[in-house]
Scaffold this motif. Sequence first.
Motif, PDB file in Angstrom:
ATOM      1  N   PRO A  23      49.755  45.605  47.803  1.00 34.49           N
ATOM      2  CA  PRO A  23      49.283  46.224  46.554  1.00 34.49           C
ATOM      3  C   PRO A  23      48.532  45.205  45.708  1.00 34.49           C
ATOM      4  O   PRO A  23      48.895  44.028  45.646  1.00 34.49           O
ATOM      5  N   THR A  24      47.484  45.658  45.037  1.00 30.18           N
ATOM      6  CA  THR A  24      46.651  44.747  44.255  1.00 30.18           C
ATOM      7  C   THR A  24      47.450  44.011  43.195  1.00 30.18           C
ATOM      8  O   THR A  24      47.284  42.804  42.994  1.00 30.18           O
ATOM      9  N   TRP A  25      48.356  44.732  42.529  1.00 30.60           N
ATOM     10  CA  TRP A  25      49.127  44.105  41.448  1.00 30.60           C
ATOM     11  C   TRP A  25      49.999  42.961  41.977  1.00 30.60           C
ATOM     12  O   TRP A  25      50.134  41.917  41.335  1.00 30.60           O
ATOM     13  N   PHE A  26      50.556  43.153  43.198  1.00 26.91           N
ATOM     14  CA  PHE A  26      51.400  42.104  43.767  1.00 26.91           C
ATOM     15  C   PHE A  26      50.547  40.948  44.269  1.00 26.91           C
ATOM     16  O   PHE A  26      50.952  39.777  44.174  1.00 26.91           O
ATOM     17  N   ALA A  27      49.354  41.257  44.786  1.00 27.27           N
ATOM     18  CA  ALA A  27      48.447  40.195  45.230  1.00 27.27           C
ATOM     19  C   ALA A  27      48.026  39.323  44.044  1.00 27.27           C
ATOM     20  O   ALA A  27      47.899  38.106  44.173  1.00 27.27           O
ATOM     21  N   ILE A  28      47.833  39.938  42.884  1.00 28.83           N
ATOM     22  CA  ILE A  28      47.475  39.171  41.689  1.00 28.83           C
ATOM     23  C   ILE A  28      48.641  38.286  41.255  1.00 28.83           C
ATOM     24  O   ILE A  28      48.445  37.139  40.847  1.00 28.83           O
ATOM     25  N   ILE A  29      49.851  38.809  41.331  1.00 26.74           N
ATOM     26  CA  ILE A  29      51.037  37.992  41.018  1.00 26.74           C
ATOM     27  C   ILE A  29      51.094  36.776  41.943  1.00 26.74           C
ATOM     28  O   ILE A  29      51.378  35.654  41.511  1.00 26.74           O
ATOM     29  N   LYS A  30      50.816  36.992  43.232  1.00 25.13           N
ATOM     30  CA  LYS A  30      50.805  35.873  44.178  1.00 25.13           C
ATOM     31  C   LYS A  30      49.667  34.901  43.872  1.00 25.13           C
ATOM     32  O   LYS A  30      49.821  33.685  44.024  1.00 25.13           O
ATOM     33  N   LEU A  31      48.530  35.451  43.449  1.00 22.62           N
ATOM     34  CA  LEU A  31      47.395  34.597  43.095  1.00 22.62           C
ATOM     35  C   LEU A  31      47.746  33.689  41.924  1.00 22.62           C
ATOM     36  O   LEU A  31      47.366  32.511  41.894  1.00 22.62           O
TER      37      LEU A  31
ATOM     38  N   ASP B 239      43.634  35.385  52.649  1.00 22.69           N
ATOM     39  CA  ASP B 239      43.779  36.486  53.614  1.00 22.69           C
ATOM     40  C   ASP B 239      42.988  37.724  53.217  1.00 22.69           C
ATOM     41  O   ASP B 239      43.136  38.790  53.832  1.00 22.69           O
ATOM     42  N   ARG B 240      42.143  37.557  52.161  1.00 22.16           N
ATOM     43  CA  ARG B 240      41.227  38.622  51.712  1.00 22.16           C
ATOM     44  C   ARG B 240      41.967  39.843  51.151  1.00 22.16           C
ATOM     45  O   ARG B 240      41.425  40.939  51.135  1.00 22.16           O
TER      46      ARG B 240
ATOM     47  N   GLY C 276      39.217  37.604  41.741  1.00 19.93           N
ATOM     48  CA  GLY C 276      39.671  36.257  41.432  1.00 19.93           C
ATOM     49  C   GLY C 276      38.971  35.691  40.205  1.00 19.93           C
ATOM     50  O   GLY C 276      39.609  35.098  39.333  1.00 19.93           O
ATOM     51  N   LEU C 277      37.659  35.873  40.123  1.00 13.07           N
ATOM     52  CA  LEU C 277      36.905  35.393  38.965  1.00 13.07           C
ATOM     53  C   LEU C 277      37.354  36.100  37.691  1.00 13.07           C
ATOM     54  O   LEU C 277      37.474  35.470  36.624  1.00 13.07           O
ATOM     55  N   ALA C 278      37.614  37.398  37.796  1.00 11.86           N
ATOM     56  CA  ALA C 278      38.059  38.157  36.625  1.00 11.86           C
ATOM     57  C   ALA C 278      39.421  37.669  36.141  1.00 11.86           C
ATOM     58  O   ALA C 278      39.653  37.508  34.930  1.00 11.86           O
ATOM     59  N   VAL C 279      40.322  37.418  37.079  1.00  8.82           N
ATOM     60  CA  VAL C 279      41.665  36.941  36.707  1.00  8.82           C
ATOM     61  C   VAL C 279      41.573  35.548  36.087  1.00  8.82           C
ATOM     62  O   VAL C 279      42.255  35.252  35.089  1.00  8.82           O
ATOM     63  N   ALA C 280      40.732  34.683  36.655  1.00 13.26           N
ATOM     64  CA  ALA C 280      40.556  33.341  36.087  1.00 13.26           C
ATOM     65  C   ALA C 280      40.009  33.429  34.666  1.00 13.26           C
ATOM     66  O   ALA C 280      40.468  32.702  33.769  1.00 13.26           O
ATOM     67  N   PHE C 281      39.043  34.304  34.448  1.00 15.16           N
ATOM     68  CA  PHE C 281      38.458  34.464  33.113  1.00 15.16           C
ATOM     69  C   PHE C 281      39.512  34.919  32.111  1.00 15.16           C
ATOM     70  O   PHE C 281      39.594  34.396  30.995  1.00 15.16           O
ATOM     71  N   ILE C 282      40.328  35.880  32.505  1.00 18.24           N
ATOM     72  CA  ILE C 282      41.379  36.383  31.603  1.00 18.24           C
ATOM     73  C   ILE C 282      42.381  35.285  31.282  1.00 18.24           C
ATOM     74  O   ILE C 282      42.796  35.114  30.136  1.00 18.24           O
ATOM     75  N   ALA C 283      42.779  34.517  32.305  1.00 19.94           N
ATOM     76  CA  ALA C 283      43.753  33.444  32.080  1.00 19.94           C
ATOM     77  C   ALA C 283      43.191  32.376  31.141  1.00 19.94           C
ATOM     78  O   ALA C 283      43.875  31.923  30.209  1.00 19.94           O
TER      79      ALA C 283
END
Length: 295
Positions: A11-19, A91-92, A99-106
């Motif tokens: 799931p995308t939400w869990f992949a973001i948590i792992k990221l 693992d795509r 990834g860029l969006a999450v980095a920008f938010i952080a």
Amino acid sequence: MARLQSKPSTPTWFAIIKLLRWDKPEGRLILMIPALWAIVLAAQGKPSLGLLTIIITGSLATSAAGCVVNDLWDRNIDPQVQRTQKRPLADRSLTIRVGLAVAFIAFACAFGLSRFLNPLSFGLCVAAVPVIICYPLAKRVFPVPQLVLAIAWGFSVLISWSAAVGNLSMGAWLLWAATVLWTLGFDTIYAMPDRPDDRRLGINSSALFFGNYAEAAIAFFLVGTVVCLGVLGYSLNLHFGYWTSLGLSTYLWWRQIYRLRRKNLIPSAYGQLFRQNVWIGLLLLVGMITGSLLR
């Protein structure tokens, strides 16, 4: 014929948590701990709740941003390293755009929190950003990239100390030196099981740079940490509770060095030693709190 079932995607939400590495809190805590050391010592054991909240949330946002930036730079390298091949960008499970969006938010969250700090602390926050962004590149061009990471870690001390008192005294720089040396120690331990992959891929690390002397280098860094913390405690006239925690930490670090000298450690042992440093850091934090309040 039975229909073949495909493996369900993450799931995308869990992949973001792992990221963000929020599924592995040790790495988040080990960045937060030096920041807490600094704010406790600078505020003499009584930091304000508001500033404490800013430092904690800011360290979470900054470490999250650093993790994402690292994985964006290494998205084509991580699949070739056993320890990192299941990271979401490797693992795509997530796209570069996400990834860029999450980095920008952080980074935006960290920036927003830094605006509540004084000008010196805000300037240090800005100065830390290039170091955070460039660390993954250092692995490609600098023989000891852990030093770049350690300097990035050290900013948490300078930011927190100056946020509490508005200046950087000798105590701040002693704690900065202790943090840099401690980071070099535990991150060299962390890098040791990756040596075969790093050597094959041409990636630099302190574990490779020091080679057969890696264990001796770790011992040097940890001894240096103890010396800096000892001088710091003396200069701040900290209570006996601090010295108790420093004594216990010194013993635990000695145990780590002794264990590292054993040959043929399994890869997971290095991860265990790395995680022990989180508990050592928390032990020192308790000592700093009691040592400041009871002096």
